[in-house]
Scaffold this motif. Structure first.
Motif, PDB file in Angstrom:
ATOM      1  N   GLY A 178     -66.765  13.616  16.681  1.00  0.00           N
ATOM      2  CA  GLY A 178     -66.098  12.156  16.806  1.00  0.00           C
ATOM      3  C   GLY A 178     -64.313  12.739  16.612  1.00  0.00           C
ATOM      4  O   GLY A 178     -64.279  13.877  16.694  1.00  0.00           O
ATOM      5  N   VAL A 179     -63.849  11.584  16.587  1.00  0.00           N
ATOM      6  CA  VAL A 179     -62.166  12.031  17.130  1.00  0.00           C
ATOM      7  C   VAL A 179     -62.262  12.105  15.623  1.00  0.00           C
ATOM      8  O   VAL A 179     -60.857  13.088  16.027  1.00  0.00           O
ATOM      9  CB  VAL A 179     -61.852  10.236  16.956  1.00  0.00           C
ATOM     10  CG1 VAL A 179     -60.262  10.575  17.070  1.00  0.00           C
ATOM     11  CG2 VAL A 179     -62.196   9.303  18.837  1.00  0.00           C
ATOM     12  N   ASP A 180     -61.973  12.127  14.037  1.00  0.00           N
ATOM     13  CA  ASP A 180     -61.593  12.287  13.665  1.00  0.00           C
ATOM     14  C   ASP A 180     -62.205  13.736  13.658  1.00  0.00           C
ATOM     15  O   ASP A 180     -60.972  15.084  12.929  1.00  0.00           O
ATOM     16  CB  ASP A 180     -62.122  12.073  11.843  1.00  0.00           C
ATOM     17  CG  ASP A 180     -61.133  10.718  12.017  1.00  0.00           C
ATOM     18  OD1 ASP A 180     -60.820  10.663  12.594  1.00  0.00           O
ATOM     19  OD2 ASP A 180     -61.921   9.346  11.302  1.00  0.00           O
ATOM     20  N   GLY A 181     -62.999  14.592  13.156  1.00  0.00           N
ATOM     21  CA  GLY A 181     -63.391  15.599  13.479  1.00  0.00           C
ATOM     22  C   GLY A 181     -62.745  16.661  14.498  1.00  0.00           C
ATOM     23  O   GLY A 181     -62.251  17.838  13.618  1.00  0.00           O
ATOM     24  N   LEU A 182     -62.155  16.317  15.769  1.00  0.00           N
ATOM     25  CA  LEU A 182     -61.750  16.984  16.185  1.00  0.00           C
ATOM     26  C   LEU A 182     -60.312  17.246  16.482  1.00  0.00           C
ATOM     27  O   LEU A 182     -59.742  18.118  16.847  1.00  0.00           O
ATOM     28  CB  LEU A 182     -61.786  16.090  18.110  1.00  0.00           C
ATOM     29  CG  LEU A 182     -61.052  16.310  19.384  1.00  0.00           C
ATOM     30  CD1 LEU A 182     -61.992  17.776  19.397  1.00  0.00           C
ATOM     31  CD2 LEU A 182     -61.537  15.720  20.428  1.00  0.00           C
ATOM     32  N   LYS A 183     -59.316  16.298  15.898  1.00  0.00           N
ATOM     33  CA  LYS A 183     -57.935  16.113  15.429  1.00  0.00           C
ATOM     34  C   LYS A 183     -58.014  17.637  14.565  1.00  0.00           C
ATOM     35  O   LYS A 183     -56.804  18.239  14.251  1.00  0.00           O
ATOM     36  CB  LYS A 183     -58.031  15.030  14.158  1.00  0.00           C
ATOM     37  CG  LYS A 183     -57.748  13.572  15.365  1.00  0.00           C
ATOM     38  CD  LYS A 183     -56.925  12.371  14.705  1.00  0.00           C
ATOM     39  CE  LYS A 183     -57.309  11.071  15.420  1.00  0.00           C
ATOM     40  NZ  LYS A 183     -56.599  10.053  14.723  1.00  0.00           N
ATOM     41  N   GLU A 184     -58.687  17.717  13.524  1.00  0.00           N
ATOM     42  CA  GLU A 184     -58.859  18.380  12.927  1.00  0.00           C
ATOM     43  C   GLU A 184     -58.762  20.187  13.531  1.00  0.00           C
ATOM     44  O   GLU A 184     -58.320  20.712  13.055  1.00  0.00           O
ATOM     45  CB  GLU A 184     -60.251  18.863  11.617  1.00  0.00           C
ATOM     46  CG  GLU A 184     -59.943  17.710  11.008  1.00  0.00           C
ATOM     47  CD  GLU A 184     -58.932  17.564   9.785  1.00  0.00           C
ATOM     48  OE1 GLU A 184     -58.384  18.807   9.107  1.00  0.00           O
ATOM     49  OE2 GLU A 184     -58.156  16.410  10.251  1.00  0.00           O
ATOM     50  N   TYR A 185     -59.118  19.949  14.682  1.00  0.00           N
ATOM     51  CA  TYR A 185     -59.208  21.679  15.256  1.00  0.00           C
ATOM     52  C   TYR A 185     -57.951  21.501  16.337  1.00  0.00           C
ATOM     53  O   TYR A 185     -57.148  22.439  17.210  1.00  0.00           O
ATOM     54  CB  TYR A 185     -60.263  21.383  16.291  1.00  0.00           C
ATOM     55  CG  TYR A 185     -61.470  22.126  15.359  1.00  0.00           C
ATOM     56  CD1 TYR A 185     -61.832  23.173  15.233  1.00  0.00           C
ATOM     57  CD2 TYR A 185     -62.558  20.934  15.186  1.00  0.00           C
ATOM     58  CE1 TYR A 185     -63.117  23.622  14.567  1.00  0.00           C
ATOM     59  CE2 TYR A 185     -63.417  21.373  14.578  1.00  0.00           C
ATOM     60  CZ  TYR A 185     -64.310  22.864  14.121  1.00  0.00           C
ATOM     61  OH  TYR A 185     -65.366  22.743  13.552  1.00  0.00           O
ATOM     62  N   ILE A 186     -57.670  20.584  17.066  1.00  0.00           N
ATOM     63  CA  ILE A 186     -56.162  20.158  17.766  1.00  0.00           C
ATOM     64  C   ILE A 186     -54.903  19.400  17.294  1.00  0.00           C
ATOM     65  O   ILE A 186     -53.736  19.039  17.759  1.00  0.00           O
ATOM     66  CB  ILE A 186     -56.827  19.476  18.667  1.00  0.00           C
ATOM     67  CG1 ILE A 186     -56.819  18.098  18.300  1.00  0.00           C
ATOM     68  CG2 ILE A 186     -58.184  19.936  19.666  1.00  0.00           C
ATOM     69  CD1 ILE A 186     -57.335  17.095  19.373  1.00  0.00           C
ATOM     70  N   PHE A 243     -51.525  14.867  19.794  1.00  0.00           N
ATOM     71  CA  PHE A 243     -53.215  15.233  19.229  1.00  0.00           C
ATOM     72  C   PHE A 243     -54.460  13.651  18.943  1.00  0.00           C
ATOM     73  O   PHE A 243     -54.926  14.320  19.196  1.00  0.00           O
ATOM     74  CB  PHE A 243     -53.476  16.365  18.009  1.00  0.00           C
ATOM     75  CG  PHE A 243     -53.228  15.810  17.200  1.00  0.00           C
ATOM     76  CD1 PHE A 243     -53.918  15.037  16.154  1.00  0.00           C
ATOM     77  CD2 PHE A 243     -51.832  15.921  16.176  1.00  0.00           C
ATOM     78  CE1 PHE A 243     -53.647  14.887  14.342  1.00  0.00           C
ATOM     79  CE2 PHE A 243     -51.144  15.322  14.627  1.00  0.00           C
ATOM     80  CZ  PHE A 243     -51.968  15.256  14.131  1.00  0.00           C
ATOM     81  N   ASN A 244     -52.995  12.631  18.776  1.00  0.00           N
ATOM     82  CA  ASN A 244     -54.283  11.714  18.471  1.00  0.00           C
ATOM     83  C   ASN A 244     -55.015  10.864  19.323  1.00  0.00           C
ATOM     84  O   ASN A 244     -55.650  10.571  19.647  1.00  0.00           O
ATOM     85  CB  ASN A 244     -53.041  11.095  17.629  1.00  0.00           C
ATOM     86  CG  ASN A 244     -53.174  11.306  16.437  1.00  0.00           C
ATOM     87  OD1 ASN A 244     -54.099  11.253  15.470  1.00  0.00           O
ATOM     88  ND2 ASN A 244     -51.779  11.856  14.851  1.00  0.00           N
ATOM     89  N   SER A 245     -53.596  11.038  20.903  1.00  0.00           N
ATOM     90  CA  SER A 245     -54.007  10.149  21.574  1.00  0.00           C
ATOM     91  C   SER A 245     -55.336  11.233  22.138  1.00  0.00           C
ATOM     92  O   SER A 245     -55.995  10.993  23.061  1.00  0.00           O
ATOM     93  CB  SER A 245     -53.165   9.980  22.753  1.00  0.00           C
ATOM     94  OG  SER A 245     -52.563  10.808  22.691  1.00  0.00           O
ATOM     95  N   LYS A 246     -54.881  12.391  22.297  1.00  0.00           N
ATOM     96  CA  LYS A 246     -55.580  13.191  23.240  1.00  0.00           C
ATOM     97  C   LYS A 246     -57.338  13.572  22.383  1.00  0.00           C
ATOM     98  O   LYS A 246     -58.653  13.910  23.745  1.00  0.00           O
ATOM     99  CB  LYS A 246     -55.169  14.862  23.310  1.00  0.00           C
ATOM    100  CG  LYS A 246     -53.856  15.156  24.130  1.00  0.00           C
ATOM    101  CD  LYS A 246     -52.865  16.287  23.776  1.00  0.00           C
ATOM    102  CE  LYS A 246     -51.813  16.499  25.187  1.00  0.00           C
ATOM    103  NZ  LYS A 246     -51.522  18.094  25.211  1.00  0.00           N
ATOM    104  N   ALA A 247     -57.177  13.138  20.718  1.00  0.00           N
ATOM    105  CA  ALA A 247     -58.474  13.163  20.597  1.00  0.00           C
ATOM    106  C   ALA A 247     -59.117  12.155  21.043  1.00  0.00           C
ATOM    107  O   ALA A 247     -60.110  12.243  21.876  1.00  0.00           O
ATOM    108  CB  ALA A 247     -58.494  13.083  19.171  1.00  0.00           C
TER     109      ALA A 247
END
Length: 211
Positions: free
Chosen positions: A68-76, A82-86
């Motif tokens: 998910g987006v929120d989970g991915l944000k934690e890594y990037i 990073f918000n738009s990229k996630a």
């Protein structure tokens, strides 16, 4: 710049680095697609630091969607934008699952239809993952092509078209790697290292440095 000079430049770059590769770390076309998407306006070093933690956890479209987006944000979150990229990476992963059997398509139009994937990203994926003779023009290639007079153009598309026209077939698969690395480490933006450049005598830049 004439044809013979261009061929000599490419020959020297090839002799120095016969098998050039992207500095982005990946083990599959999907990992490459994600890494290149994350690399927009960011360094390869910063992307590699993030994906070394991300890919062991999620390196397939299904796994990214599940994260998910929120989970991915934690890594990037250490990468710029990073918000738009996630959002883009999760959306493109969903499309790959739903429309492409979770595979990265070997097709320019299909790639460019994915969120966050433009012409340059598509060119990198087609070249590095599938061996196409595409030339992905970034800031380094744009600078080197114009500064040396190898392939002048007012924007990246014009430089790409010029390179596609003047680079012989035997060099095309690797040329964008050579030019990127040359721009990153030798023909740098603020002060090119002309004194230690292996193509200095062929380059048509008029304001050469001694370093």
């Amino acid at each position: 710049m004439n044809k013979d000079k261009r061929i000599e430049i490419l020959t020297r770059l090839r002799d120095e680095n016969p098998n050039p590769e992207t500095e982005l770390e990946y083990t599959s076309p999907f990992e490459l697609l994600v890494a290149v998407t994350l690399s927009a306006q960011a360094t390869d070093v910063s992307v590699n630091k993030a994906t070394r933690k991300l890919f062991p956890v999620a390196n397939t479209p299904e796994a990214i969607v599940a994260l998910g987006v929120d989970g991915l944000k934690e890594y990037i979150k250490t990468i710029g934008l990073f918000n738009s990229k996630a959002n883009n990476v999760v959306k493109l992963s969903q499309i790959l699952v739903e429309q492409h059997n979770s595979e990265v398509p070997e097709n320019r139009e299909a790639l460019e239809a994915l969120p966050g994937v433009g012409r340059k990203t598509a060119n990198v994926v087609l070249n590095c993952a599938f061996g196409w003779p595409t030339i992905a023009v970034d800031t380094h290639i744009f600078r080197v092509s114009n500064r040396t007079n190898f392939a002048k153009g007012k924007d990246v598309v014009e430089v790409e078209k010029k390179l596609d026209k003047v680079v012989p077939k035997e060099f095309k698969v690797d040329v964008h790697h050579w030019l990127i690395l040359h721009g990153r480490y030798v023909c740098t933006a603020r002060k090119p290292k002309c004194g230690s450049c292996l193509i200095e005598d062929l380059c048509e830049f008029k304001e050469k440095t001694d370093c």
